[in-house]
Design an enzyme around this catalytic site. Sequence first.
Site, PDB file in Angstrom:
ATOM      1  N   ARG A 179       0.817  -1.224   0.000  1.00 31.53           N
ATOM      2  CA  ARG A 179       0.000   0.000   0.000  1.00 31.53           C
ATOM      3  C   ARG A 179       0.850   1.275   0.000  1.00 31.53           C
ATOM      4  NH1 ARG A 179      -2.688  -3.756  -0.694  1.00 31.53           N
ATOM      5  NH2 ARG A 179      -4.743  -4.222   0.174  1.00 31.53           N
TER       6      ARG A 179
HETATM    7  N1  EPU Z   1     -12.562 -10.776   9.660  1.00 32.66           N
HETATM    8  C1  EPU Z   1     -13.383 -10.855  10.744  1.00 32.66           C
HETATM    9  N2  EPU Z   1     -14.117  -9.764  11.107  1.00 32.66           N
HETATM   10  C2  EPU Z   1     -14.059  -8.602  10.400  1.00 32.66           C
HETATM   11  C3  EPU Z   1     -13.210  -8.507   9.279  1.00 32.66           C
HETATM   12  C4  EPU Z   1     -12.464  -9.619   8.927  1.00 32.66           C
HETATM   13  O1  EPU Z   1     -13.467 -11.882  11.409  1.00 32.66           O
HETATM   14  O2  EPU Z   1     -14.764  -7.648  10.792  1.00 32.66           O
HETATM   15  C5  EPU Z   1     -11.791 -11.966   9.270  1.00 32.66           C
HETATM   16  C6  EPU Z   1     -12.322 -12.548   7.968  1.00 32.66           C
HETATM   17  O3  EPU Z   1     -13.384 -13.424   8.202  1.00 32.66           O
HETATM   18  C7  EPU Z   1     -11.085 -13.238   7.417  1.00 32.66           C
HETATM   19  C8  EPU Z   1      -9.925 -12.376   7.900  1.00 32.66           C
HETATM   20  O4  EPU Z   1     -10.442 -11.601   8.992  1.00 32.66           O
HETATM   21  O5  EPU Z   1     -10.944 -14.510   7.984  1.00 32.66           O
HETATM   22  C9  EPU Z   1      -9.383 -11.475   6.815  1.00 32.66           C
HETATM   23  O6  EPU Z   1     -10.424 -10.633   6.321  1.00 32.66           O
HETATM   24  P1  EPU Z   1     -10.499 -10.199   4.767  1.00 32.66           P
HETATM   25  O7  EPU Z   1     -10.454 -11.396   3.898  1.00 32.66           O
HETATM   26  O8  EPU Z   1     -11.635  -9.273   4.605  1.00 32.66           O
HETATM   27  O9  EPU Z   1      -9.128  -9.453   4.527  1.00 32.66           O
HETATM   28  P2  EPU Z   1      -8.570  -8.122   5.172  1.00 32.66           P
HETATM   29  O10 EPU Z   1      -7.134  -8.340   5.424  1.00 32.66           O
HETATM   30  O11 EPU Z   1      -9.420  -7.635   6.308  1.00 32.66           O
HETATM   31  C10 EPU Z   1      -7.824  -7.144   2.881  1.00 32.66           C
HETATM   32  C11 EPU Z   1      -7.746  -5.764   2.295  1.00 32.66           C
HETATM   33  C12 EPU Z   1      -9.047  -5.386   1.643  1.00 32.66           C
HETATM   34  C13 EPU Z   1      -9.449  -6.412   0.595  1.00 32.66           C
HETATM   35  C14 EPU Z   1      -9.557  -7.781   1.289  1.00 32.66           C
HETATM   36  C15 EPU Z   1      -9.910  -8.899   0.324  1.00 32.66           C
HETATM   37  C16 EPU Z   1      -6.272  -4.336   3.640  1.00 32.66           C
HETATM   38  C17 EPU Z   1      -6.198  -3.288   4.696  1.00 32.66           C
HETATM   39  N3  EPU Z   1      -7.474  -4.808   3.361  1.00 32.66           N
HETATM   40  O12 EPU Z   1      -8.739  -7.077   3.978  1.00 32.66           O
HETATM   41  O13 EPU Z   1      -8.804  -4.140   0.965  1.00 32.66           O
HETATM   42  O14 EPU Z   1     -10.667  -6.074  -0.010  1.00 32.66           O
HETATM   43  O15 EPU Z   1      -8.269  -8.082   1.879  1.00 32.66           O
HETATM   44  O16 EPU Z   1      -8.914  -9.053  -0.631  1.00 32.66           O
HETATM   45  O17 EPU Z   1      -5.230  -4.690   3.068  1.00 32.66           O
HETATM   46  C18 EPU Z   1      -8.878  -1.781   0.947  1.00 32.66           C
HETATM   47  O18 EPU Z   1      -7.661  -1.816   0.738  1.00 32.66           O
HETATM   48  O19 EPU Z   1      -9.554  -0.714   0.915  1.00 32.66           O
HETATM   49  C19 EPU Z   1      -9.541  -3.028   1.268  1.00 32.66           C
HETATM   50  C20 EPU Z   1     -10.750  -3.051   1.758  1.00 32.66           C
END
Ligand code: EPU
Length: 309
Positions: A179
């Site tokens: 990022r």
């Molecule tokens: N999870 C929870 N509760 C929550 C959120 C997440 O339990 O409220 C758990 C999910 O169930 C999963 C794990 O945490 O097991 C990871 O969650 P997720 O797959 O949503 O990935 P993330 O790391 O939270 C990243 C990116 C997102 C992108 C998603 C999917 C960052 C900060 N975030 O989220 O990007 O959409 O992966 O690829 O890197 C963005 O950059 O604006 C963004 C939203």
Amino acid sequence: MSAVLPAQPSPSRLGTRVERQPLARYTTVGVGGEAEIWFVETLEALAEAVEQPYRILGGGSNLVIDDSGVPERVIRLSGPLAKADLTPDPELSDPASGMIVTGWVGGGTPLPGLLRKLQALGWSNLEGTVGIPGQVGGSVWMNAGTRFGEMFDGLHTIEIVTPEGVRQVTPDDLNWGYRNSDIPRGHIVSRVRLRLQQSTPEAVRERMDQADAARKGQPKMKTPGCAFKNPGGVSAGLLIDRAGLKGEQIGQARIAPEHGNFIVNLGGATAADVLGLLRLIKGRLAPELSGPLELEYEIWPEEAAADLR
Ligand code: EPU
């Protein structure tokens, strides 16, 4: 007798369209006060626009603008600087290995439409960024991505405009990472050349579907996107969820019940509401982390939330 209106002196010598507008209509979360917007269509017009203090407005995701707006002119890349020339460059591409280097893609080009075109051509490397609502320039500037890929997976040349002039760099010239492109704040990504790999529309579609599926549970309401970078690779959303903060609300802004790292506008939220929630999260989470909790959003003006940096 009709009144004679005074001729509006154009603040642009080159005839660039300039309008005072609420910025809320240009941000994905729908908050932000007024500013003078410069709709810049050429590199020459861009050189003029950066003669005075300015800010660059991309797709308006990842951005929270204070309710009082900003005093600087706000530049929005338009016209040819918001279009993509995907013709392979014969000198830079290598048909034998399937490596394609495109013509210039304007920084104002919307990323979702660009990805649809690349998919139809069967050109791979950027499909992991599917679902990001931004424009090319801003997405390159912050190396936007998902866990399936990021902008720097598909870049050949990056053109950067500053008040000092125009320069072209390659990804190897930059110390880019998660990022982060290493391009300083205020430097404008005016155009890029993409570096893509010939694949098939089906294979590219399949990888896009995977990245899309990972977003299924994300909120559908107005939002700037993920609020914080994942600290130490751990999902910030998961940490916010575990802290019991999902559903917290200030004014008309809420921490999304679907995913803790999203702030959503329930309708009529103000920047103050959104910033209030960011402070709540940071105050609760930061003390328990070994490393920093970094904001993914840009805040305009920066002084509106210096404590969140
Ligand atoms: N999870 C929870 N509760 C929550 C959120 C997440 O339990 O409220 C758990 C999910 O169930 C999963 C794990 O945490 O097991 C990871 O969650 P997720 O797959 O949503 O990935 P993330 O790391 O939270 C990243 C990116 C997102 C992108 C998603 C999917 C960052 C900060 N975030 O989220 O990007 O959409 O992966 O690829 O890197 C963005 O950059 O604006 C963004 C939203």
